[in-house]
Design an enzyme around this catalytic site. Structure first.
Site, short mmCIF file in Angstrom:
data_model
loop_
_atom_site.label_atom_id
_atom_site.label_comp_id
_atom_site.label_asym_id
_atom_site.label_seq_id
_atom_site.Cartn_x
_atom_site.Cartn_y
_atom_site.Cartn_z
N GLY A 1 -7.45 5.27 -1.22
CA GLY A 1 -6.43 5.11 -2.25
C GLY A 1 -5.53 4.41 -0.75
O GLY A 1 -5.64 4.10 0.48
N CYS A 2 -4.71 4.29 -1.54
CA CYS A 2 -3.32 3.06 -0.84
C CYS A 2 -2.28 4.32 0.73
O CYS A 2 -2.59 3.94 1.74
CB CYS A 2 -2.35 2.56 -1.57
N TYR A 3 -1.95 6.04 0.01
CA TYR A 3 -1.60 6.79 0.35
C TYR A 3 -3.07 6.98 1.66
O TYR A 3 -2.25 7.26 2.69
CB TYR A 3 -0.91 8.03 -0.45
N THR B 1 -4.81 5.07 2.91
CA THR B 1 -5.35 4.91 4.41
C THR B 1 -4.01 5.15 5.28
O THR B 1 -4.69 5.08 5.74
CB THR B 1 -5.32 2.96 3.26
N ALA B 2 -3.20 4.76 4.44
CA ALA B 2 -2.05 5.27 5.39
C ALA B 2 -2.09 6.21 6.27
O ALA B 2 -1.68 6.09 7.58
CB ALA B 2 -0.86 4.83 4.38
#
Lengths: 348, 348, 348, 348
Positions: free
Chosen positions: B148-150, B152-153
């Site tokens: 997911g995006c969050y 990953t960061a």
């Protein structure tokens, strides 16, 4: 590999050139000059280039520039006309993204830009870098005057109609709007986010420097004996970063159906890799060309009356400046015109 | 050439896959499915792709998909788990951008997503597609669960600290914010421009689906015997399109100087093509990764106290979804990991 | 009628004061000073005031100011401390919107602001203008130090918890974000729309001037013997004009249910006209206070763990500066505290 | 006190009416109807109204509405024409913000709005609520058709020129742009922030419903025997919330100096409290009227040719809808026309 340098790389057209030249397979980037920031790594100013560009800004050095095949000028007006003559003498090819060599009428240039022109003979020699009109001359040119952003969007939107003599050339209206990057990277109060976000306004309604360039370009494509193109041009500032939208109004000379106008445009641009004539009923969006060299155009004839409306969008930093400069470079050096310019726009 | 299909191409991860796959030199795009829009040209939905992609959306057809080397799922959760098993049996490799195979704890998945999981055995088999952790397993995987995006960061921001046991893992705070494209392309009132422009707010503060994925990933990299990572995660919605910014707070276990922490990060990511550890004092900007697969990270130790702050930015649609999927593809098919992902971010 | 002057009216807190004072029924605005723009009509700089304000900026003139009942200072730090002493001697009341008199610890002030303080005795005498804490002292004060924007949002979010000793005061985390108007009206490159639109980033992560003000304010409300409040504070810049959102993280001392915390806040602010405790499950939006003096607060306890999250929003120019200054004025002059501040926020 | 109800309060014109009516000193708000949300507190839908409005949405109830002095309709077209006749019979006064009673030409209404009109006799009876033209009739009217947003900005921009016969009425061009709130509060994909932020486009270029209203209004002010006003009108969608900017192009009939045109406008609007003719050289900004009932106008004559450009800005939800409705109410009930509308615009 083409040995390339950029003079004046600290503005938005500079960083856009870098974004596109860095991955270009036929380009070797050798120098990016900036008097003010000499010594500072380019990627420190533009963190998007970290890992992509290891150069530092350097003082402009004629010897170094003269060793290049091609020099881009991404400078304020007045700079290129001072430095280009020497580079020309030494055989370097030049693409100037500033306004210095765009106007043939030097008196007009001096009036609009408020200074003397120091290299009028080069203005006469420069080829206007709009490939859709001047592709052949560009190929052989030593000096390219890269078109302005508004002039690119507006000329591409009207050229088919003016070539065909389909509209009343003496009464053209261009209502256009640009993202804030078009105003440059200088710290001016009126360009702050807090001043421009959630805001819209016209500017320079009494007269904008791009007007003579637009009219010069339109008149060149008109048939001899036509009423010379005369444009009322009002630019506006959009609360966004990139993109130009030109809404062009012209009165039809004769009763051309919308479908006939559509075909006129489709024929004119059939072989153009970077002009997209959209289907009738379309409304081109600036985001559909964000970061790309494409110009998208659509036509309408509101309420079936005698006014034709052309909507034309480009990215002001791409087809309106740096990507068009690279298209010119590709043509000048015999490369595939689309090389390095193939990526679709960034949407959303 | 890798024969590729995309299942569910009408959302933002779909169009971002297309933007990146169309110019990818080793990819042949064969199909993009959408039940709702079957028959409609892709470039009609996404005008940025006019001239770049001539495909039309098609009904999902198992035979056609089974003829591909690789199928991307860019679908809402629940879809991939229904369709992937058959493709797996027929030897197709799959990269799933949805949440279906991200969690090993099926009960947790079912609780957070509110439905039964119909292919738990595949979740066990799937490789979590974070190359910075799982590069080797990705190379040989048949099924990738793209992060997911969050997650990953946030994971990239904390991994060096947790691997080194440098912070109190039981008290981690992740305050993160995403552009609106992260919420998808559905016509919901709360996602209108008129609701979100010039506005900022948290959401799902009581609990967000990405929490278990984040904690699972962090715990995997901790040394045995460590206090399991426990995260307070609050996401926020930014009035902009693309970008995730995670601000991560953790208490130092021992008195590590900022410089030592900096070196820890630089060592950990020295060979990573898509993680950029910025110099001390930096504040990564989301625009510095707009449209690119890069994650940029910077560290701070406010007022020299015992809390370390990690700032980590990605483009939620790129490194947070589609570009990371392509990075996985490149690894799976033995290509240069950076192929098709070399363009710098779009700045400004 | 209160005779009022504004010193330093060319910034955003200046124009916001004008927006609110012009229709205020008990105020007579007599002068707005600006050395740089003396002579220029205020409405020429701020066209929103055309038809509302006929004053021109004037040179600061002690005699004229001394004739007022109240002078607002909307100046950069350092200015008020030079001019206020004389006005105080002459009996004028002063509300200073700058940082000059906010800190009791003058050494800390000098360290954070990088200059000597020339009126430390006035800092000792000034009342900190947070009505929710100091209403009574404000009523009788001659000099008000109006709180900073971040400090207002953050203190109001934590005061009930710290007064009650409900959280571990030594480990507080404040992740906050501000619209760009908080950075002022100066023409700096990093504040351009083209630099900040569609962008998000932290700043001053290593230490921000508002930190000592926040900690001073929190420590004042703690019970004696408590661990002094210690805050990790990271501010961020939002791609929008107005609004502050503070997301506050604290560990609970004991197992207080969310409902008990909710009641704590509701009780604490039951009689406050400008603090709105929203129902559990809410996420306050900055736009819900745009242009208004309201602070809206909501609580969450993510995943039912031991961290409480407080979300607090204000308009940085309103409750975070000019409207709060007027709230102070109303209290000082015995008016209805809400006078001139009754309009709901501008939404959408 | 005027007893007021709002029918259809869930859209943007509804919440704007509430924002302005709640603090209005002569209004008692008794009901806000919404079939879909009956029972839901208004402040739950619009958190900006928490603490300002304790009403809940209710089912429309003719008896209750009939007990009011005035009912605002903030409904989609088609609703008012069904409900207003009964209210009229019972003596209630009505201000309709929808398009139902704006056009005298019922056939045109039915063509543009795609449905039958069920109360054409009321359309004939309705007074068009543009106070700058119809102030006297408004005072005595029972039914007001409140003007559309584009028509307000455009008519106010051209009325002085058309009354004076100064321009060629048969060839008028209106290039106008609106913030996204003008498109309403419905969850449509094309209105998402992720679709419209950093984007600009025209829409309805082939014909927009506001065209007949604009032409009807302009023709009413022309001298008898004039060429009837004929307008090419192209609307555009701005990446922002509030504001309309109309750029109006017309050819001068005779050689009127810009100064003469300026005086024409200043004379025409000398007594108008909500029309501001700015000095020559000005460019009105939409933010200068954000949240206010003001229309600001400036003139230009580009390059001194024979085309006059009028720039006219309003807030589409204020002077373009709800604030103008309240201006009408003030006139109808014999109040000071500016009552409740005195606040300057929210800038920045």
């Amino acid at each position: 590999m083409i040995k390339v340098a950029i003079v004046g790389g600290t503005g938005y057209t500079g960083v856009e050139l870098l974004r596109l030249l860095v991955p270009h397979p036929e380009v070797e980037l050798t120098a990016i000059t900036s008097r003010a920031l000499a010594g500072k790594p380019v990627a420190e100013l533009f963190p998007s280039l970290r890992g992509h560009c290891n150069l530092a800004f350097c003082e402009p050095d004629t010897e170094q520039l003269a060793g290049c095949d091609l020099v881009f000028f991404a400078t304020p007006h007045g700079v290129a006309q001072a430095q280009v003559p020497e580079l020309m003498r030494r055989g370097v090819r030049v693409i100037d993204l500033s306004a210095d060599f765009r106007l043939q009428d030097i008196a007009a240039w001096e009036r609009w830009y408020g200074q003397s022109h120091t290299a009028p003979e080069l203005a006469a020699q420069a080829v206007y870098g709009l490939p859709e009109v001047n592709r052949d001359q560009i190929a052989g040119a030593q000096l390219i005057a890269c078109p302005g952003c508004y002039p690119t969007a507006i000329q591409l939107g009207w050229i088919p109609l003016l070539e065909a003599g389909a509209v009343e050339a003496g009464q053209l209206i261009a209502s256009a709007a640009s993202g804030a990057s078009g105003a440059g990277r200088q710290g001016k109060t009126e360009l702050l986010l807090a001043e421009n976000s959630d805001n819209f306004r016209a500017y320079a309604a009494a007269g904008h420097r791009h007007l003579p360039e637009i009219e010069q370009g339109l008149r060149r494509v008109q048939a001899e004996g036509s009423t010379p193109a005369s444009v009322t041009f009002v630019p506006h500032l959009l609360p966004m970063i990139r993109g130009i939208h030109a809404t062009l109004y012209a009165r039809l000379q004769s009763d051309l159906e919308l479908q006939a106008l559509q075909e006129l445009f489709e024929r004119r641009y059939a072989d153009e890799p970077f002009v997209d004539v959209m289907p009738p009923g379309s409304h081109p969006q600036t985001r559909s060309v964000r970061g790309s060299n494409m110009c998208r155009i659509a036509l309408a004839r509101p309420d079936n009356r005698d006014t034709v409306v052309v909507m034309s969008v480009i990215d002001n930093l791409a087809k309106g400046a740096s990507a068009q400069a690279i298209q010119n470079m590709n043509i000048m050096f015999g490369l595939n015109e689309k090389l390095g310019l193939e990526s679709p726009a960034l949407l959303p």
